[in-house]
Design a protein around this motif. Structure first.
Motif, PDB file in Angstrom:
ATOM      1  N   ARG A 120      41.457  27.773  35.597  1.00  0.00           N
ATOM      2  CA  ARG A 120      40.582  27.203  36.622  1.00  0.00           C
ATOM      3  C   ARG A 120      40.967  25.750  36.909  1.00  0.00           C
ATOM      4  N   ALA A 149      44.128  26.296  40.792  1.00  0.00           N
ATOM      5  CA  ALA A 149      42.919  26.882  41.388  1.00  0.00           C
ATOM      6  C   ALA A 149      42.291  25.925  42.397  1.00  0.00           C
ATOM      7  N   ARG A 150      42.346  24.619  42.110  1.00  0.00           N
ATOM      8  CA  ARG A 150      41.816  23.647  43.073  1.00  0.00           C
ATOM      9  C   ARG A 150      42.642  23.661  44.355  1.00  0.00           C
ATOM     10  N   LYS A 183      44.038  36.208  44.506  1.00  0.00           N
ATOM     11  CA  LYS A 183      43.867  35.357  43.332  1.00  0.00           C
ATOM     12  C   LYS A 183      43.831  36.209  42.066  1.00  0.00           C
ATOM     13  N   ASN A 209      44.170  34.847  38.936  1.00  0.00           N
ATOM     14  CA  ASN A 209      44.110  33.886  37.842  1.00  0.00           C
ATOM     15  C   ASN A 209      42.988  34.144  36.848  1.00  0.00           C
ATOM     16  N   ILE A 210      41.938  34.849  37.227  1.00  0.00           N
ATOM     17  CA  ILE A 210      40.777  34.996  36.363  1.00  0.00           C
ATOM     18  C   ILE A 210      40.467  36.479  36.153  1.00  0.00           C
ATOM     19  N   ASN A 259      37.956  38.464  36.158  1.00  0.00           N
ATOM     20  CA  ASN A 259      36.568  38.454  36.624  1.00  0.00           C
ATOM     21  C   ASN A 259      36.304  39.741  37.397  1.00  0.00           C
TER      22      ASN A 259
END
Length: 416
Positions: free
Chosen positions: A20, A24-25, A39, A41-42, A44
């Motif tokens: 994160r 991610a920013r 995305k 990256n997570i 989730n």
């Protein structure tokens, strides 16, 4: 009147959480410009259309009028009873409600347990690559993470001899992540028994992150650590976020097993720290009994034809036909962890690659070094998107790696 910049804790400079973080920013900035990103990256599940099982949702809704008060700092009695019974069925010694701690996700319990354990300068043996919270939480609780290596050529399994060689008089604990995030490795019983023997010889706490315990593929067998540990002090972590696809409910738990004389003071320390934060989220705790006693809905997702299985197949097959990638097939968890090879790997920088992939192909992945790995040629993707979308992702990855191979590994070759 102007004020100087507020000083922050110096040890934060040692902490990384790129899952994160900066990339991610940047992704959020690109989305604000109207770019559609994929995305990865997570881990989730809810962000990819998965839902918590309906019987868990009903369990919360049916008890919602009981959720206003604080509960006991270790958790709702009915939830701890269900968890103790669950661990007894697995063969955990002396599993009782008094030995169960419920937290706001496993993340909170990792932090609390390390805070209860560590004095400044104490060491914790942590896998490399790891889920980076383990390293970060050790640092932020004034400990020193010492990484033992889980190498791709060994199927990302640790070497017990290396683990033991790293033990010093300051070592307090050995961390295991099984099934593993980020690599997908599932640890065999014999390996776990050897690590338990190391902990016994050196009087170390075992800390076993088992949040993906039922997310396994192709007949891989998850072995819970507590039954193997016996009287050796052991914390076993689990929760609702992955197996039950309920990340936002923030419900995790830990079982403290082992000889009662060895764990007594540590138990009291955990209880004290839990009391200081009052209690964990109450509504989600009412889903625990339903989760452990209901249908194992994760099994169909991990079997052939199931969405997670077919997503994993898409990643494995995409890597197999790539000119630039290799990967140990994940036996569990929700991730693939490919390695870049050949011409594309020359002068390869995993962060630079991830940034280029984001800027030019609208795909967000996590660089391997973000998981405290020595290797700089790896990256992690989640298995949560639809299989066809993952095949498209790897087509885009291949384009970036083709450019890098043709440019001789120039990390700035294609970034505008």
């Amino acid at each position: 009147m102007s004020f100087p910049a507020l000083k922050t804790r110096e040890r934060l400079t040692e902490v990384r959480y790129e899952i994160r973080g900066e990339l991610a920013r940047r992704a959020r900035e690109l989305e604000a410009q109207g770019r559609r990103l994929i995305k990865l990256n997570i881990g989730n599940p809810g962000a990819f259309g998965f839902r918590a099982p309906e019987h868990l949702q009903r369990a919360i809704a049916g008890r919602i009028d009981e959720t206003d008060p604080y509960t006991h700092q270790q958790g709702l009695p009915v939830a701890r009873e269900a968890l103790a019974a669950h661990y007894r069925r697995r063969g955990a010694p002396n599993a009782s409600p008094e030995r169960i701690f419920i937290g706001n996700g496993v993340s909170e319990l990792i932090d609390l347990s390390l805070r209860a354990l560590l004095n400044p300068g104490d060491e914790v043996l942590v896998p490399s690559p790891d889920y980076p919270l383990w390293t970060a939480a050790t640092i932020l609780n004034d400990g020193c993470p010492v990484h033992y290596h889980c190498r791709a050529e060994n199927g990302f399994l640790p070497d017990p001899d290396e683990i033991e060689s790293l033990v010093t008089p300051r070592t307090r604990a050995i961390v295991l992540i099984n099934p593993n995030n980020p690599t997908g490795a599932v640890y065999p019983r014999e390996l776990l028994e050897r690590i338990v023997a190391i902990a016994a010889r050196h009087q170390l706490l075992l800390m076993s992150d088992e949040i993906y315990d039922e997310v396994v593929y192709d007949g891989a067998k998850f072995e819970p650590l507590a039954p193997l540990a016996g009287d050796v002090p052991c914390l076993s972590f689990g929760g609702l976020s992955k197996v039950y696809r309920a990340c936002g409910w923030r419900i995790g738990w830990a079982l403290l097993s082992g000889d009662v004389r060895a764990i007594g003071d540590f138990h009291h320390a955990m209880d004290l720290l839990g009391a200081l934060r009052l209690c964990a989220n109450v509504p989600g705790q009412f889903a625990i009994e339903a989760a452990l006693g209901g249908e194992a809905t994760i099994n169909a997702l991990c079997a052939p034809g199931g969405r997670l299985y077919e997503a994993r197949r898409a990643v494995v097959e995409s890597v197999a036909v790539s000119r630039h990638l290799q990967m140990t097939t994940p036996a569990g968890a929700l991730y693939g962890f490919p390695t870049v090879t050949g011409d594309a790997a020359r002068s390869f920088d995993d962060h630079g690659f991830a940034l280029e992939l984001l800027e030019t192909e609208n795909v967000l992945v996590v660089p391997g070094a973000s998981f405290n790995s020595r290797e700089r040629t790896q990256f992690r993707v989640t298995l949560l998107p639809q299989p066809d979308e993952l095949r498209e992702v790897f087509a885009r990855i291949e384009r970036v790696l083709d450019r890098r191979a043709q440019a001789g590994g120039n990390t700035h070759a294609a970034v505008a």
